[in-house]
Design a protein around this motif. Structure first.
Motif, PDB file in Angstrom:
ATOM      1  N   UNK A   1      83.511 -36.840  13.802  1.00  0.00           N
ATOM      2  CA  UNK A   1      82.332 -37.905  14.614  1.00  0.00           C
ATOM      3  C   UNK A   1      81.866 -38.694  14.350  1.00  0.00           C
ATOM      4  N   UNK A   2      81.671 -39.378  13.371  1.00  0.00           N
ATOM      5  CA  UNK A   2      81.151 -40.216  12.529  1.00  0.00           C
ATOM      6  C   UNK A   2      82.208 -41.221  12.881  1.00  0.00           C
ATOM      7  N   UNK A   3      83.114 -41.190  12.233  1.00  0.00           N
ATOM      8  CA  UNK A   3      84.619 -41.929  12.555  1.00  0.00           C
ATOM      9  C   UNK A   3      84.685 -42.769  13.669  1.00  0.00           C
ATOM     10  N   UNK A   4      85.061 -41.089  14.777  1.00  0.00           N
ATOM     11  CA  UNK A   4      85.079 -41.520  16.122  1.00  0.00           C
ATOM     12  C   UNK A   4      84.154 -42.798  16.524  1.00  0.00           C
ATOM     13  N   UNK A   5      82.062 -42.839  16.587  1.00  0.00           N
ATOM     14  CA  UNK A   5      81.918 -43.009  16.490  1.00  0.00           C
ATOM     15  C   UNK A   5      82.148 -44.889  15.682  1.00  0.00           C
ATOM     16  N   UNK A   6      81.929 -45.325  14.996  1.00  0.00           N
ATOM     17  CA  UNK A   6      82.811 -46.162  14.416  1.00  0.00           C
ATOM     18  C   UNK A   6      83.664 -46.921  15.235  1.00  0.00           C
ATOM     19  N   UNK A   7      84.909 -45.698  15.779  1.00  0.00           N
ATOM     20  CA  UNK A   7      85.905 -46.682  16.408  1.00  0.00           C
ATOM     21  C   UNK A   7      85.758 -47.567  17.518  1.00  0.00           C
ATOM     22  N   UNK A   8      84.252 -46.751  18.397  1.00  0.00           N
ATOM     23  CA  UNK A   8      83.694 -46.685  19.946  1.00  0.00           C
ATOM     24  C   UNK A   8      82.762 -48.038  19.834  1.00  0.00           C
ATOM     25  N   UNK A   9      82.170 -48.368  17.951  1.00  0.00           N
ATOM     26  CA  UNK A   9      81.417 -49.309  18.246  1.00  0.00           C
ATOM     27  C   UNK A   9      79.775 -48.915  18.315  1.00  0.00           C
ATOM     28  N   UNK A  10      79.666 -47.726  18.020  1.00  0.00           N
ATOM     29  CA  UNK A  10      78.736 -47.439  18.301  1.00  0.00           C
ATOM     30  C   UNK A  10      77.495 -47.260  16.798  1.00  0.00           C
ATOM     31  N   UNK A  11      76.759 -48.006  16.876  1.00  0.00           N
ATOM     32  CA  UNK A  11      75.949 -47.866  15.865  1.00  0.00           C
ATOM     33  C   UNK A  11      74.640 -46.726  15.396  1.00  0.00           C
ATOM     34  N   UNK A  12      74.601 -45.813  14.782  1.00  0.00           N
ATOM     35  CA  UNK A  12      73.830 -44.628  14.009  1.00  0.00           C
ATOM     36  C   UNK A  12      72.336 -45.488  15.022  1.00  0.00           C
ATOM     37  N   UNK A  13      72.242 -44.609  15.685  1.00  0.00           N
ATOM     38  CA  UNK A  13      70.532 -44.054  16.019  1.00  0.00           C
ATOM     39  C   UNK A  13      69.373 -43.638  15.263  1.00  0.00           C
TER      40      UNK A  13
END
Length: 263
Positions: free
Chosen positions: A45-57
């Motif tokens: 999930x974290x890796x997919x979030x990086x691909x989506x260029x989303x920052x951790x809230x």
């Protein structure tokens, strides 16, 4: 507003490239104040979030304390992050004798993030409510032969920590589900009572897989009269997703790892 499905059991979109799937669920609620919900069972999930260029809230909510929603926690937690969870989420829990709870001791989690226990409805961010314990009037989706350990003794696990996020929008309530062990109809009605508006959109795990085919028609008929769009995934079960597609038509939206559900 948008909900990014960070991890699901399947990938259904060609883009962005590199998305991976696993048995689990995680979502990024891109509201005025973004909130993470669950972490899947690994760092996917974290890796997919990086691909989506989303920052951790700075805020994260646990829908319940099963490994497939919490196993990726340590890849996502950061100092000063608030982690909202029901007290039961941290209970040792077993299914058919196999441990299925959070795979980290609470002390390790608290060494990084600020754990906030929530059992009542709580507005965790502007217009985003964690529903707390969901009253169960209709069918619930618990696991057979599962138990928690309380003070060294086994107790039936009704997964009372199961909760969801309700987001108030100008088009109605958007409901984000983790597994919905509390029951789909129960959760929708409770979200409407908490937020004071009708649930029109649903995304996430519905755990319809827990029910017999003969039990589906009544639930689907109820849903059809209630929602405008539903994107069921994770523990819904692929076969039941196809049934929902057939019965609900354009109201059904297929999602997977990397998908975006937009209101």
């Amino acid at each position: 507003m948008k909900v990014y499905v960070l991890v699901d059991n399947k990938v259904v979109d060609l883009r962005p490239q590199g998305m991976k799937a696993e048995w689990g669920f995680s979502a990024y609620i891109d509201s005025e104040e973004p909130v993470l919900m669950d972490s899947g069972q690994s760092d996917i999930a974290f890796r997919n979030m990086l691909i989506r260029e989303l920052e951790l809230p700075q805020k994260m909510v646990l829908s319940h304390g099963h490994y497939d929603h919490t196993g990726g926690l340590m890849s996502m937690l950061r100092p000063k992050m608030k982690l909202y969870a029901h007290p039961h989420a941290f209970m040792p829990r077993f299914y058919k004798g196999v441990y299925i709870g959070i795979p980290f001791v609470r002390e390790r989690i608290e060494s990084v993030a600020d754990v906030v226990e929530v059992s009542e409805p709580t507005e965790v961010a502007k217009n985003v409510w964690m529903l707390g314990e969901v009253p169960r009037k209709y069918e619930e989706a618990v696991l057979e032969d599962s138990y928690i350990v309380v003070d060294g003794k086994k107790q039936e696990d009704r997964i009372l920590d199961d909760t969801s996020l309700a987001v108030k929008t100008d088009k109605g309530v958007l409901l984000v589900l983790g597994c919905c062990h509390a029951g789909l109809r129960n959760t929708i009605e409770w979200a409407e009572e908490v937020v004071g508006d009708e649930v029109k959109f649903v995304v996430g795990g519905t755990h319809l897989i827990a029910f017999r085919p003969s039990e589906l028609p009544e639930i689907i008929k109820w849903l059809d009269a209630k929602v405008e769009k539903i994107a069921p995934c994770h523990c819904t079960g692929l076969a039941y997703e196809f049934v929902l597609k057939e019965k609900l038509g354009e109201k059904y939206v297929m999602v997977g790892s990397g998908s975006v559900f937009e209101v």
